[in-house]
Design a protein around this motif. Structure first.
Motif, short mmCIF file in Angstrom:
data_model
loop_
_atom_site.label_atom_id
_atom_site.label_comp_id
_atom_site.label_asym_id
_atom_site.label_seq_id
_atom_site.Cartn_x
_atom_site.Cartn_y
_atom_site.Cartn_z
N LYS A 1 44.76 40.39 27.96
CA LYS A 1 45.62 40.00 26.86
C LYS A 1 45.38 38.53 26.55
N ASN A 2 45.02 38.27 25.29
CA ASN A 2 44.77 36.90 24.83
C ASN A 2 43.80 36.16 25.74
N GLY A 3 42.77 36.85 26.16
CA GLY A 3 41.73 36.22 26.97
C GLY A 3 42.07 36.04 28.43
N VAL A 4 43.19 36.57 28.88
CA VAL A 4 43.60 36.47 30.28
C VAL A 4 43.54 37.86 30.90
N VAL A 5 42.81 37.99 32.01
CA VAL A 5 42.63 39.26 32.70
C VAL A 5 43.64 39.34 33.85
N GLN A 6 44.46 40.38 33.86
CA GLN A 6 45.45 40.59 34.92
C GLN A 6 45.04 41.79 35.77
N ASN A 7 45.20 41.61 37.11
CA ASN A 7 44.84 42.69 38.04
C ASN A 7 45.89 42.80 39.14
N THR A 8 46.24 44.03 39.50
CA THR A 8 47.21 44.25 40.58
C THR A 8 46.69 45.18 41.66
N ASP A 9 45.48 45.69 41.53
CA ASP A 9 45.00 46.69 42.48
C ASP A 9 43.60 46.42 42.99
N LEU A 10 43.25 45.14 43.13
CA LEU A 10 41.92 44.82 43.65
C LEU A 10 41.80 45.32 45.08
N SER A 11 40.68 45.96 45.37
CA SER A 11 40.47 46.53 46.70
C SER A 11 39.03 46.29 47.13
N LEU A 12 38.87 45.76 48.39
CA LEU A 12 37.55 45.55 48.97
C LEU A 12 37.53 46.25 50.32
N LEU A 13 36.53 47.12 50.51
CA LEU A 13 36.40 47.87 51.75
C LEU A 13 35.17 47.40 52.51
N ASN A 14 35.43 47.00 53.78
CA ASN A 14 34.39 46.53 54.67
C ASN A 14 34.56 47.28 55.99
N PRO A 15 33.48 47.51 56.75
CA PRO A 15 33.65 48.27 58.00
C PRO A 15 34.70 47.70 58.95
N PHE A 16 34.97 46.39 58.86
CA PHE A 16 35.91 45.79 59.80
C PHE A 16 37.11 45.14 59.14
N ILE A 17 37.14 45.11 57.82
CA ILE A 17 38.23 44.44 57.14
C ILE A 17 38.51 45.14 55.83
N ARG A 18 39.76 45.21 55.48
CA ARG A 18 40.18 45.72 54.18
C ARG A 18 40.87 44.57 53.44
N VAL A 19 40.53 44.41 52.17
CA VAL A 19 41.13 43.33 51.39
C VAL A 19 41.82 43.92 50.18
N ALA A 20 43.10 43.67 50.03
CA ALA A 20 43.85 44.03 48.83
C ALA A 20 44.20 42.74 48.10
N GLY A 21 44.23 42.81 46.80
CA GLY A 21 44.51 41.58 46.08
C GLY A 21 45.08 41.81 44.70
N LYS A 22 45.57 40.74 44.12
CA LYS A 22 46.05 40.75 42.75
C LYS A 22 45.97 39.32 42.21
N GLY A 23 45.89 39.22 40.89
CA GLY A 23 45.81 37.90 40.30
C GLY A 23 45.33 37.95 38.87
N SER A 24 44.78 36.83 38.43
CA SER A 24 44.38 36.76 37.02
C SER A 24 43.10 35.93 36.88
N ILE A 25 42.42 36.15 35.77
CA ILE A 25 41.24 35.38 35.39
C ILE A 25 41.45 34.91 33.96
N ASN A 26 41.48 33.62 33.77
CA ASN A 26 41.59 33.06 32.43
C ASN A 26 40.17 32.88 31.88
N LEU A 27 39.77 33.80 31.01
CA LEU A 27 38.40 33.77 30.50
C LEU A 27 38.14 32.54 29.66
N LEU A 28 39.13 32.13 28.88
CA LEU A 28 38.92 30.99 27.99
C LEU A 28 38.71 29.71 28.79
N GLN A 29 39.55 29.50 29.83
CA GLN A 29 39.43 28.31 30.66
C GLN A 29 38.46 28.49 31.81
N GLN A 30 37.95 29.74 31.97
CA GLN A 30 37.00 30.07 33.03
C GLN A 30 37.58 29.67 34.39
#
Length: 656
Positions: free
Chosen positions: A557-586
């Motif tokens: 929305k308006n160049g800002v990316v919102q996420n609430t379900d980021l998931s990273l799977l590694n054999p020894f670690i699991r990473v859950a995350g959420k946040g935002s990316i401001n594309l305009l301001q990089q």
């Protein structure tokens, strides 16, 4: 068009015949009205000779008529159909004895011809007095030996010597506009209507000189119709062009060409601006070369087996061009070495033209990084409003902004400023995809929408070129449906709206080792040395977090990316995350929760397995992302039940 040539031809012949064969060479004030009346009746138009008439009878017969004009059709735009300051004719007296007319010289000084076509398709060069071709072809039944004038004098043949048009002009007006050719100076060489006609000279078009060289094998076709071989060469400030083939005048009087054509246009943008009389935003389109078989007329043309090159794009195929309407229409199929939308639309690309870095398959390190900021230069896409098109294009390489594609099958549809690009099959960054990109440039603020599905892409070079984000590597699949509006790249990014999904397998998060960082933080939490700098040894260009799978859904929305379900799977670690990316301001702002697990299952494993949760804050500009422990939240989480922390009092002791 044949009626135009017949009209001009008969005007000359009738004036000559009326003057030369005037009974007993009676005074001008007596025979001039008779000649004017005879010529007017023959053409079905009023012909006026307002100036003097001069004769010379030795050694040749010379006739000079000043201020001649031919009336236009009723309701015509121009006051006259044609007018000239002077018409001079020199006749060979000896040829008259054999029943022929030998024209030693024929000169038109400052002729002005006004050609018009009205909204119903009627032309002003259709003369009512010339109802059929029989008189010009075979004469009357009583005198089948040749052409015949009104006084009964049989003309077996006509021969020509020096023919010149001096300082003339021709205008061609249709409901869609007017074209004017000025400063016409031509020398014609023709012994008879059945011998080749050669034309050399120059004229002006849009205040630019054009040199003309023409050879017409059978000039009689201009008055009788039929076919003739023709060769034409043009040389002007716009470039050069040539044609070799045949010209045909059909029963509908239209002229058509069939043969081989070659064009070399120095600047397509300049030519289009001059043709339309307005700026079309095509200044970026420079040299165009085109050669192939041509079949067409003044309004429509088909180019078969054509070879074409525009800027750095070249290829072959078939094209159809329709100029009958105000907005030209182009259709056809082409196979190109490259299709560069940055060139076609006059937009900028930080990668420049050509080179190995733009082969659609190279590594991300080869490409330019736009992290210095989005381009705020207004983009003029008004060129999309200057013509319509339907093109099927296959291209070995395709470029749009910073994105680089491989072998692509593209259908382009352009209507009134709306360009729909259907990428039916594309190869990009070692993967494949398809999608639709629509640019609505009907207004100065461009509307853009795109829907794409991309599979098995090399994620690192793709995200680097698309966003300047060089952190994620692996084999990725993407889908997105987004819209935006604006006049520059910066505005497009800032107004971006939509949704996207990402899944990357067998890859790595570059710049940090989250597993080692989490272990370090766990150790610090059990000691008295816990601080916000803990784990920084695991951050840097040489660090990375391998993963079996990384994915999530992103709302934009308006160049800002919102996420609430980021998931990273590694054999020894699991990473859950959420946040935002401001594309305009990089800029990135995420909160990650790594969890150690006892299972070594990677991709497709149970993401709910629990270990010690150590929140990590990821933030900062794309070029300098920082990773820090979120100590402020650890105490609260430690006191909550079900967190998998066996000795919360030890954890609290370490934090305190």
């Amino acid at each position: 068009m044949g009626k135009l040539f017949r009209g001009l031809f008969f005007l000359v012949i009738l004036v000559i015949a009326g003057l030369i064969f005037a009974p007993n060479f009676i005074p001008a004030d007596v025979y001039k009205p008779r000649v004017q009346q005879a010529v007017s009746e023959a053409l079905g138009r009023e012909v006026t000779m307002a100036g003097d008439i001069r004769f010379q009878f030795f050694p040749t017969v010379d006739v000079v008529v000043e201020d001649v004009s031919v009336a236009n059709v009723p309701n015509g735009k121009a006051p006259v159909f044609a007018q000239m300051d002077e018409m001079a004719v020199g006749l060979d007296v000896s040829s008259l004895l054999s029943g022929a007319i030998g024209v030693d010289r024929f000169t038109l000084t400052r002729p002005q011809i006004y050609l018009e076509v009205d909204s119903k398709g009627r032309s002003n060069w259709e003369f009512e007095g010339l109802e059929d071709d029989s008189a010009s072809k075979q004469g009357s039944a009583s005198d089948p030996s040749g052409d015949q004038n009104d006084d009964g004098f049989a003309i077996n043949t006509i021969t020509f010597g020096d023919i010149r048009l001096i300082d003339g002009s021709v205008s061609y007006r249709t409901p869609n506009g007017e074209e004017v050719f000025s400063d016409i100076n031509l020398a014609l060489g023709m012994t008879s209507l059945d011998e080749p006609l050669r034309v050399d000279g120059n004229m002006g078009y849009k205040d630019k000189p054009v040199n003309v060289a023409l050879v017409l094998d059978r000039p009689r076709f201009m008055t009788e119709g039929g076919e003739s071989q023709v060769g034409l060469e043009l040389d002007s400030a716009y470039g050069k062009g040539s044609f070799q083939g045949s010209v045909t005048q059909g029963a509908d009087q239209n002229i058509s060409l069939t043969g081989q054509t070659d064009m070399n246009i120095l600047s397509v943008g300049q030519l289009m601006d001059d043709l339309t009389g307005e700026k079309n935003g095509l200044d970026n389109l420079k040299a165009l070369t085109l050669s192939g078989a041509l079949n067409g007329n003044a309004e429509k043309a088909t180019f078969s087996k054509v070879s074409v090159k525009l800027n750095d794009m070249s290829g072959a195929g078939n094209l159809f061009l329709n100029l009958a309407n105000k907005r030209p229409y182009l259709s056809g199929a082409l196979a190109l070495n490259r299709l560069d939308f940055n060139d076609l639309m006059g937009t900028s690309s930080a990668q420049g033209a050509g080179g190995n870095a733009r082969d659609g398959q190279s590594a991300g390190a080869q490409s330019s990084n736009p992290s210095s900021g989005w381009d705020a230069t207004p983009m003029d896409l008004s060129a999309l409003r200057s013509f319509n098109a339907d093109l099927d294009i296959t291209a070995d390489k395709l470029f749009f902004q910073e994105l680089r594609f491989g072998k692509s099958d593209v259908a382009l549809k352009l209507r009134g400023g709306v360009l729909t690009t259907n990428l039916k099959q594309i190869a990009l960054y070692q993967g494949t995809g398809s999608g639709i990109l629509t640019l609505d440039a009907r207004q100065n603020v461009t509307q853009i929408s795109s829907q794409f599905t991309l599979n098995n892409l090399a994620t690192l070079p793709f995200l680097t070129d698309a966003l300047g984000l060089d952190r994620i590597e692996g084999l990725g699949s993407f889908s997105y449906d987004v819209t935006t509006r604006g006049r520059s790249q910066k505005q497009w990014v800032g107004n971006l709206q939509g949704i996207s999904q990402l899944k990357v397998i067998d890859g790595a998060w570059r710049g940090v080792n989250l597993a080692d960082m989490a272990r370090t933080l766990q150790t610090f939490l059990g000691s008295s040395s816990a601080n916000e700098g803990a784990g920084q040894a695991n951050v840097g260009n040489n660090e990375k977090t391998d993963f079996a799978e990384l994915g999530g859904t992103f709302q934009i929305k308006n160049g800002v990316v919102q996420n609430t379900d980021l998931s990273l799977l590694n054999p020894f670690i699991r990473v859950a995350g959420k946040g935002s990316i401001n594309l305009l301001q990089q800029n990135v702002s995420f909160r990650l929760k790594p969890n150690f697990v006892k299972s070594a299952i990677g991709q497709g494993g149970d993401a709910a397995l629990k270990g010690v949760s150590v929140p990590i804050v990821v933030q900062g500009p794309w070029t300098d992302i920082s990773y820090q422990a979120d100590f402020a939240s650890i105490i609260g989480e430690a006191l909550l039940p079900g967190q998998g922390i066996e000795e919360p009092e030890d954890l609290l002791k370490g934090v305190l």
